[in-house]
Write a protein that holds these residues in place. Structure first.
Motif, mmCIF file in Angstrom:
data_model
loop_
_atom_site.group_PDB
_atom_site.id
_atom_site.type_symbol
_atom_site.label_atom_id
_atom_site.label_comp_id
_atom_site.label_asym_id
_atom_site.label_seq_id
_atom_site.Cartn_x
_atom_site.Cartn_y
_atom_site.Cartn_z
ATOM 1 N N ARG A 166 28.990 47.456 40.505
ATOM 2 C CA ARG A 166 29.993 47.125 39.492
ATOM 3 C C ARG A 166 31.272 47.867 39.810
ATOM 4 N N PRO A 167 32.420 47.197 39.790
ATOM 5 C CA PRO A 167 33.679 47.903 40.057
ATOM 6 C C PRO A 167 33.847 49.072 39.092
ATOM 7 N N ALA A 168 34.255 50.217 39.641
ATOM 8 C CA ALA A 168 34.343 51.422 38.828
ATOM 9 C C ALA A 168 35.667 51.555 38.096
ATOM 10 N N ASP A 169 36.684 50.764 38.479
ATOM 11 C CA ASP A 169 37.993 50.853 37.833
ATOM 12 C C ASP A 169 38.727 49.530 38.024
ATOM 13 N N GLU A 170 39.891 49.417 37.374
ATOM 14 C CA GLU A 170 40.634 48.158 37.426
ATOM 15 C C GLU A 170 41.113 47.830 38.831
ATOM 16 N N GLU A 171 41.539 48.842 39.583
ATOM 17 C CA GLU A 171 42.013 48.599 40.952
ATOM 18 C C GLU A 171 40.874 48.044 41.814
ATOM 19 N N SER A 172 39.678 48.581 41.633
ATOM 20 C CA SER A 172 38.535 48.108 42.412
ATOM 21 C C SER A 172 38.129 46.699 41.985
ATOM 22 N N GLN A 173 38.241 46.409 40.679
ATOM 23 C CA GLN A 173 37.953 45.058 40.202
ATOM 24 C C GLN A 173 38.919 44.062 40.821
ATOM 25 N N SER A 174 40.188 44.422 40.868
ATOM 26 C CA SER A 174 41.194 43.541 41.455
ATOM 27 C C SER A 174 40.937 43.338 42.942
ATOM 28 N N ALA A 175 40.585 44.424 43.649
ATOM 29 C CA ALA A 175 40.298 44.325 45.083
ATOM 30 C C ALA A 175 39.089 43.437 45.327
ATOM 31 N N LEU A 176 38.064 43.576 44.491
ATOM 32 C CA LEU A 176 36.856 42.767 44.646
ATOM 33 C C LEU A 176 37.147 41.299 44.358
ATOM 34 N N ASP A 177 37.971 41.039 43.345
ATOM 35 C CA ASP A 177 38.336 39.656 43.037
ATOM 36 C C ASP A 177 39.067 39.009 44.214
ATOM 37 N N ARG A 178 40.011 39.731 44.802
ATOM 38 C CA ARG A 178 40.752 39.189 45.956
ATOM 39 C C ARG A 178 39.810 38.947 47.129
ATOM 40 N N LEU A 179 38.897 39.869 47.318
ATOM 41 C CA LEU A 179 37.996 39.773 48.470
ATOM 42 C C LEU A 179 37.069 38.572 48.344
ATOM 43 N N CYS A 180 36.498 38.372 47.156
ATOM 44 C CA CYS A 180 35.525 37.297 46.986
ATOM 45 C C CYS A 180 36.191 35.929 46.827
ATOM 46 N N ALA A 181 37.493 35.903 46.537
ATOM 47 C CA ALA A 181 38.208 34.631 46.404
ATOM 48 C C ALA A 181 38.594 34.054 47.751
ATOM 49 N N ARG A 182 38.435 34.835 48.820
ATOM 50 C CA ARG A 182 38.862 34.352 50.132
ATOM 51 C C ARG A 182 37.939 33.263 50.631
#
Length: 277
Positions: free
Chosen positions: A261-277
């Protein structure tokens, strides 16, 4: 009204009697007896014959005379009484013995668990056994780590990747802590599964090929993490911090579901960008 503490000797006696009386001799292929049965289930001599012990021993167990059966006898009684896995574990607990791990370690994902790994999306998830072999994973986990389908099965192992894979080796910000905790888990698994030659051989390989592993293994730390925190340097989106949870299914206790689970908002945003590719 209070419940008394467990008298394991008397509970063992009652449990053995109850399970003996529950069995139908015809289901076990036992010959019919001319003498009518006055009580339901198997006779003590039939249990003794099936378990390979004396009738007197069964009588003493069922009378709660304080015997402590050996591991071999407990295994034999569990087979004779046709105990389900949870009942077998209960019998071992009552006799204060540790069961042998007779079953082969899981090398494939149980289908319901493989489906659960997929259903956990969009959270990255994977399924492992006690060796850290990766048995199933979802799309998000391949984006965070790597595409496991591109690896030979022998390399689909979380510890092997952390030690040997050129990209994953430098992936964790706090690498030594991650390796140290992984080794502490492997040592606990190694002691729990002394018969697992694959695990023993893999540990020997790690000791021979990686000085860091050899040094930390010699420290003999023991730890099994059910949850924790990892910070990763991802080559595409930068730093991702995750909290992880490890869940052990009751039906398949040798398999472990790991969820990030993303630990913070920055990590959530990074994960969203990564999985949207």
């Amino acid at each position: 009204m209070t419940t008394p503490t467990v008298d394991t000797t008397q509970e063992l006696a009652a449990f053995l009697r109850a399970r003996r009386e529950r069995l139908d001799p015809r289901d076990l292929g036992l010959p019919s007896r001319r003498q009518a049965r006055r009580t339901p289930g198997l006779r003590r001599e039939e249990v003794a014959e099936l378990a390979g012990v004396s009738v007197d021993y069964i009588v003493r167990l069922e009378q709660g005379r304080g015997l402590r059966p050996s591991v071999d006898v407990v295994e034999a009684l569990a087979r004779a009484l046709r105990l389900a896995p949870v009942e077998r574990a209960y019998l071992f607990n009552l006799t204060r013995q540790r069961p042998r791990n007779a079953d082969e370690p899981a090398t494939t994902a149980a289908p319901p668990l493989a489906g659960l790994v997929a259903d956990v999306s969009p959270l990255p998830a994977m399924l492992m056994n006690h060796r850290y072999d990766i048995l199933a994973w979802n799309h998000e986990m391949t984006r965070v780590l790597l595409d496991f389908d591109t690896l030979p099965p022998a390399q689909r192992n979380a510890m092997w990747l952390c030690l040997m894979h050129p990209e994953i080796r430098e992936f964790y910000v706090d690498r030594e802590r991650v390796v140290r905790e992984g080794i502490a888990h492997l040592r606990a698994a190694w002691a729990t599964h002394p018969e697992d030659r694959v695990l023993t051989d893999r540990i020997a390989e790690f000791i021979a090929r990686d000085e860091e592993f050899a040094r930390l293994w010699a420290e003999r730390d023991i730890k099994v993490n059910g949850r924790g925190h990892k910070v990763m340097r991802h080559p595409d989106v930068g730093v991702i911090a995750v909290d992880f949870e490890v869940l052990i299914p009751l039906e398949d206790p040798e398999q472990r579901l790991v969820i990030f689970r993303p630990a913070d908002e920055e990590s959530q945003s990074a994960l969203d960008r990564l999985c949207a590719r």
